[in-house]
Design a protein around this motif. Structure first.
Motif, PDB file in Angstrom:
ATOM      1  N   ALA A  15       0.694  -1.111  -0.320  1.00  0.00           N
ATOM      2  CA  ALA A  15      -0.220   0.182   0.327  1.00  0.00           C
ATOM      3  C   ALA A  15       0.629   0.842   0.260  1.00  0.00           C
ATOM      4  O   ALA A  15       0.387   1.874  -0.799  1.00  0.00           O
ATOM      5  N   MET A  16       2.388   1.512   0.578  1.00  0.00           N
ATOM      6  CA  MET A  16       2.747   2.423   0.905  1.00  0.00           C
ATOM      7  C   MET A  16       3.920   2.706  -0.705  1.00  0.00           C
ATOM      8  O   MET A  16       3.707   3.426  -0.697  1.00  0.00           O
ATOM      9  N   LEU A  17       4.111   1.175  -0.784  1.00  0.00           N
ATOM     10  CA  LEU A  17       5.258   2.033  -2.148  1.00  0.00           C
ATOM     11  C   LEU A  17       3.602   1.968  -3.280  1.00  0.00           C
ATOM     12  O   LEU A  17       4.287   2.941  -3.908  1.00  0.00           O
ATOM     13  N   ASP A  18       2.822   1.942  -3.723  1.00  0.00           N
ATOM     14  CA  ASP A  18       1.544   1.922  -4.428  1.00  0.00           C
ATOM     15  C   ASP A  18       1.460   3.393  -4.339  1.00  0.00           C
ATOM     16  O   ASP A  18       1.251   3.917  -5.383  1.00  0.00           O
ATOM     17  N   THR A  19       1.780   4.132  -3.321  1.00  0.00           N
ATOM     18  CA  THR A  19       1.881   5.728  -2.995  1.00  0.00           C
ATOM     19  C   THR A  19       2.906   6.305  -3.465  1.00  0.00           C
ATOM     20  O   THR A  19       2.468   7.924  -3.922  1.00  0.00           O
ATOM     21  N   GLY A  20       3.780   5.268  -3.676  1.00  0.00           N
ATOM     22  CA  GLY A  20       4.890   6.481  -4.971  1.00  0.00           C
ATOM     23  C   GLY A  20       6.026   7.024  -3.073  1.00  0.00           C
ATOM     24  O   GLY A  20       6.896   6.739  -4.591  1.00  0.00           O
ATOM     25  N   MET A  21       5.824   5.690  -1.885  1.00  0.00           N
ATOM     26  CA  MET A  21       7.341   6.260  -1.162  1.00  0.00           C
ATOM     27  C   MET A  21       8.673   4.815  -1.925  1.00  0.00           C
ATOM     28  O   MET A  21       8.113   3.865  -2.573  1.00  0.00           O
ATOM     29  N   VAL A  22       9.534   5.416  -1.424  1.00  0.00           N
ATOM     30  CA  VAL A  22      10.304   4.683  -1.370  1.00  0.00           C
ATOM     31  C   VAL A  22      10.804   3.618  -1.183  1.00  0.00           C
ATOM     32  O   VAL A  22      10.183   4.037   0.147  1.00  0.00           O
ATOM     33  N   PRO A  23      11.252   1.650  -1.177  1.00  0.00           N
ATOM     34  CA  PRO A  23      11.250   0.602  -0.369  1.00  0.00           C
ATOM     35  C   PRO A  23      11.746   1.204   0.908  1.00  0.00           C
ATOM     36  O   PRO A  23      11.237   0.965   2.456  1.00  0.00           O
ATOM     37  N   ALA A  24      13.078   3.065   1.147  1.00  0.00           N
ATOM     38  CA  ALA A  24      13.524   2.906   2.806  1.00  0.00           C
ATOM     39  C   ALA A  24      12.735   3.059   3.443  1.00  0.00           C
ATOM     40  O   ALA A  24      12.691   3.503   4.940  1.00  0.00           O
ATOM     41  N   ARG A  25      11.904   4.227   3.031  1.00  0.00           N
ATOM     42  CA  ARG A  25      10.988   5.112   3.570  1.00  0.00           C
ATOM     43  C   ARG A  25       9.740   4.342   4.608  1.00  0.00           C
ATOM     44  O   ARG A  25       9.369   4.266   4.930  1.00  0.00           O
ATOM     45  N   ARG A  39      10.819  -5.823  14.594  1.00  0.00           N
ATOM     46  CA  ARG A  39      11.522  -4.331  14.350  1.00  0.00           C
ATOM     47  C   ARG A  39      13.095  -4.312  14.143  1.00  0.00           C
ATOM     48  O   ARG A  39      13.255  -3.287  13.149  1.00  0.00           O
ATOM     49  N   ARG A  40      14.024  -5.162  14.694  1.00  0.00           N
ATOM     50  CA  ARG A  40      14.720  -5.183  14.518  1.00  0.00           C
ATOM     51  C   ARG A  40      15.625  -5.703  13.238  1.00  0.00           C
ATOM     52  O   ARG A  40      16.438  -5.033  12.206  1.00  0.00           O
ATOM     53  N   ALA A  41      14.812  -6.250  12.801  1.00  0.00           N
ATOM     54  CA  ALA A  41      15.392  -6.976  10.804  1.00  0.00           C
ATOM     55  C   ALA A  41      14.360  -5.965  10.385  1.00  0.00           C
ATOM     56  O   ALA A  41      14.937  -5.483   9.112  1.00  0.00           O
ATOM     57  N   LEU A  42      13.363  -4.935  10.387  1.00  0.00           N
ATOM     58  CA  LEU A  42      13.270  -3.854   9.029  1.00  0.00           C
ATOM     59  C   LEU A  42      14.217  -2.936   9.284  1.00  0.00           C
ATOM     60  O   LEU A  42      14.266  -2.164   8.388  1.00  0.00           O
ATOM     61  N   VAL A  43      14.576  -1.956  10.385  1.00  0.00           N
ATOM     62  CA  VAL A  43      15.661  -1.432  10.760  1.00  0.00           C
ATOM     63  C   VAL A  43      17.071  -1.683   9.966  1.00  0.00           C
ATOM     64  O   VAL A  43      17.489  -0.466   9.238  1.00  0.00           O
ATOM     65  N   ALA A  44      16.992  -3.090  10.026  1.00  0.00           N
ATOM     66  CA  ALA A  44      18.993  -3.610   9.387  1.00  0.00           C
ATOM     67  C   ALA A  44      18.277  -3.264   7.859  1.00  0.00           C
ATOM     68  O   ALA A  44      18.691  -3.394   7.340  1.00  0.00           O
ATOM     69  N   MET A  45      16.883  -3.847   7.507  1.00  0.00           N
ATOM     70  CA  MET A  45      16.520  -3.943   6.278  1.00  0.00           C
ATOM     71  C   MET A  45      16.934  -2.551   6.003  1.00  0.00           C
ATOM     72  O   MET A  45      17.364  -1.728   4.851  1.00  0.00           O
ATOM     73  N   ASN A  46      16.384  -1.677   6.198  1.00  0.00           N
ATOM     74  CA  ASN A  46      16.498  -0.167   6.031  1.00  0.00           C
ATOM     75  C   ASN A  46      17.753   0.057   6.115  1.00  0.00           C
ATOM     76  O   ASN A  46      18.283   0.983   5.135  1.00  0.00           O
ATOM     77  N   ALA A  47      19.037  -0.148   6.707  1.00  0.00           N
ATOM     78  CA  ALA A  47      19.919   0.091   6.734  1.00  0.00           C
ATOM     79  C   ALA A  47      20.821  -0.458   5.216  1.00  0.00           C
ATOM     80  O   ALA A  47      21.395   0.011   5.279  1.00  0.00           O
ATOM     81  N   ASN A  48      20.416  -1.898   5.366  1.00  0.00           N
ATOM     82  CA  ASN A  48      21.460  -2.152   3.948  1.00  0.00           C
ATOM     83  C   ASN A  48      20.503  -1.952   2.852  1.00  0.00           C
ATOM     84  O   ASN A  48      22.237  -1.765   2.161  1.00  0.00           O
ATOM     85  N   ILE A  49      19.728  -0.943   2.664  1.00  0.00           N
ATOM     86  CA  ILE A  49      19.319  -0.468   1.541  1.00  0.00           C
ATOM     87  C   ILE A  49      20.201   1.230   1.315  1.00  0.00           C
ATOM     88  O   ILE A  49      20.681   0.912   0.737  1.00  0.00           O
ATOM     89  N   ASP A  50      20.087   1.787   2.846  1.00  0.00           N
ATOM     90  CA  ASP A  50      20.861   3.000   2.530  1.00  0.00           C
ATOM     91  C   ASP A  50      22.287   2.787   1.942  1.00  0.00           C
ATOM     92  O   ASP A  50      22.795   3.444   1.753  1.00  0.00           O
ATOM     93  N   ARG A  51      22.446   1.530   2.652  1.00  0.00           N
ATOM     94  CA  ARG A  51      24.707   0.908   2.155  1.00  0.00           C
ATOM     95  C   ARG A  51      24.622   0.387   0.261  1.00  0.00           C
ATOM     96  O   ARG A  51      25.208   0.159   0.054  1.00  0.00           O
ATOM     97  N   GLY A  52      23.284   0.430  -0.079  1.00  0.00           N
ATOM     98  CA  GLY A  52      23.294   0.173  -1.792  1.00  0.00           C
ATOM     99  C   GLY A  52      22.302  -0.733  -1.723  1.00  0.00           C
ATOM    100  O   GLY A  52      22.806  -0.941  -3.313  1.00  0.00           O
ATOM    101  N   SER A  53      21.900  -2.153  -0.751  1.00  0.00           N
ATOM    102  CA  SER A  53      21.792  -2.829  -1.638  1.00  0.00           C
ATOM    103  C   SER A  53      20.401  -2.643  -1.727  1.00  0.00           C
ATOM    104  O   SER A  53      19.386  -1.761  -1.655  1.00  0.00           O
ATOM    105  N   THR A  54      19.442  -3.926  -2.796  1.00  0.00           N
ATOM    106  CA  THR A  54      18.834  -3.890  -3.491  1.00  0.00           C
ATOM    107  C   THR A  54      17.454  -3.932  -1.874  1.00  0.00           C
ATOM    108  O   THR A  54      17.831  -4.771  -1.060  1.00  0.00           O
ATOM    109  N   LEU A  55      15.726  -4.413  -2.254  1.00  0.00           N
ATOM    110  CA  LEU A  55      14.828  -4.721  -1.602  1.00  0.00           C
ATOM    111  C   LEU A  55      15.714  -5.613  -1.482  1.00  0.00           C
ATOM    112  O   LEU A  55      14.895  -6.832   0.193  1.00  0.00           O
ATOM    113  N   THR A  56      15.530  -6.662  -2.621  1.00  0.00           N
ATOM    114  CA  THR A  56      15.752  -8.354  -3.043  1.00  0.00           C
ATOM    115  C   THR A  56      17.149  -8.310  -1.746  1.00  0.00           C
ATOM    116  O   THR A  56      16.262  -9.261  -0.944  1.00  0.00           O
TER     117      THR A  56
END
Length: 326
Positions: A15-25, A39-56
């Motif tokens: 639903a959030m992606l459909d509004t145009g939000m980027v995955p990190a947000r 919560r810790r897993a989602l925060v870690a995913m966000n950190a990985n994306i900030d370092r250049g990783s894809t969502l996958t």
């Protein structure tokens, strides 16, 4: 994470992606709605994306939340720009699986109560019988229930351990699929999962051979998965997916006809959806049949057990004194 919680996570993310939000947000917002390990897993995913990783890649680093098959589907979604659709369909798939499992658990409550009644009723008879008492009843319950629970525990953990071995998993799934009633139930659940995943991949634009191969891995049953992999050589030779799937011997004649119709009319995606829905309906029907058969068997067990106890009491009270006089 439970299937229900993961389905909710996918729905919110999509639903959030459909509004145009980027995955990190999206991950930042989602992290604020969860606590603990999620919560810790989602925060870690966000950190990985900030370092250049894809969502996958970020999802693959959190196997406690995202199963390997889901990661592969998310990767396909990123390649085909259909991540939102993939997430929503994954949520639907998890919800369908939850509905089937909930139906099974709900319908098995009554047979389980009957099973315990088959043990508790004789204990009451022993309690009320001449020369019995509460002590005899308790000893009978412990002697009956403790071995039962021990056997259930042993079977449960034994099966989980053996399923980690590929050969054992294939053998066990083969046996289960060929059991009366239960086999049809397991097969329909696996077919529904395969067809819905195949339709999802096909709609996302994935090559049919790759779609069949990936969908076969999602069935949850090793024997059916191996049978469905037999479709790949037919697809390599240029046969249609309808011919290839029919050759596996997994689908009923009606389902084969529906798939052939989908190929001929050019509406394969719609027909696959209907086949999956039909397989899920058949699975629920099998659960209903199982819920009818099990209570009948347990009723019979209760009647036989009570009759044997009554005969034993009658023998001790009426027949044995006469035999002693003789």
């Amino acid at each position: 994470m439970s299937d229900r919680a993961l389905a909710e996570l996918y729905q919110k993310f999509a639903a959030m992606l459909d509004t145009g939000m980027v995955p990190a947000r999206c991950l930042t917002v989602l992290a604020g709605q969860y606590t603990g390990s999620t919560r810790r897993a989602l925060v870690a995913m966000n950190a990985n994306i900030d370092r250049g990783s894809t969502l996958t890649e970020a999802a693959a680093a959190q196997p406690a939340i995202f199963p390997p098959m889901h990661v592969r589907l998310l990767e396909i979604g990123e390649r085909s720009a259909s991540t939102i659709t993939i997430m929503r369909r994954l949520a639907e798939s998890l919800e369908r699986a939850r509905q089937v499992s909930t139906s099974f658990v709900t319908r098995m409550i009554y047979p389980l109560l009957l099973l315990h009644a088959a043990i508790v009723i004789p204990a009451f008879i022993k309690w009320l019988a001449p020369g019995g008492g509460i002590g005899a009843a308790v000893r009978y319950l412990l002697a009956a229930l403790l071995p039962l629970y021990a056997i259930i525990w042993f079977i449960w953990f034994g099966i989980r351990a053996l399923r980690r071995i590929d050969e054992c998993r294939v053998l066990m799934d083969t046996v289960v699929v060929n059991l009366p009633v239960i086999g049809r139930l397991v097969a329909n659940i696996a077919i529904a999962q395969f067809v819905h995943t195949l339709e999802l991949l096909y709609t996302a634009g994935v090559d049919m051979r790759e779609s069949v191969s990936l969908a076969a891995e999602s069935t949850g049953n090793a024997w059916i998965g191996k049978r469905l992999q037999l479709a790949s050589p037919y697809l390599d030779e240029g046969d249609s997916v309808a011919v290839a799937l029919a050759a596996t011997g997994v689908f009923s004649a009606m389902m084969q006809g529906m798939i052939f119709t989908g190929v001929e009319t050019g509406h394969l995606d719609e027909m696959l959806q209907k086949v999956g829905d039909q397989a899920q309906h058949d699975a629920v029907t099998s659960i209903s049949r199982l819920a009818i058969i099990l209570p009948m068997v347990l009723y019979l067990a209760v009647v036989i057990g009570v009759a044997m106890l009554i005969f034993s009491m009658f023998r001790e009270v009426m027949i044995q004194p006469i035999l002693d006089l003789l």
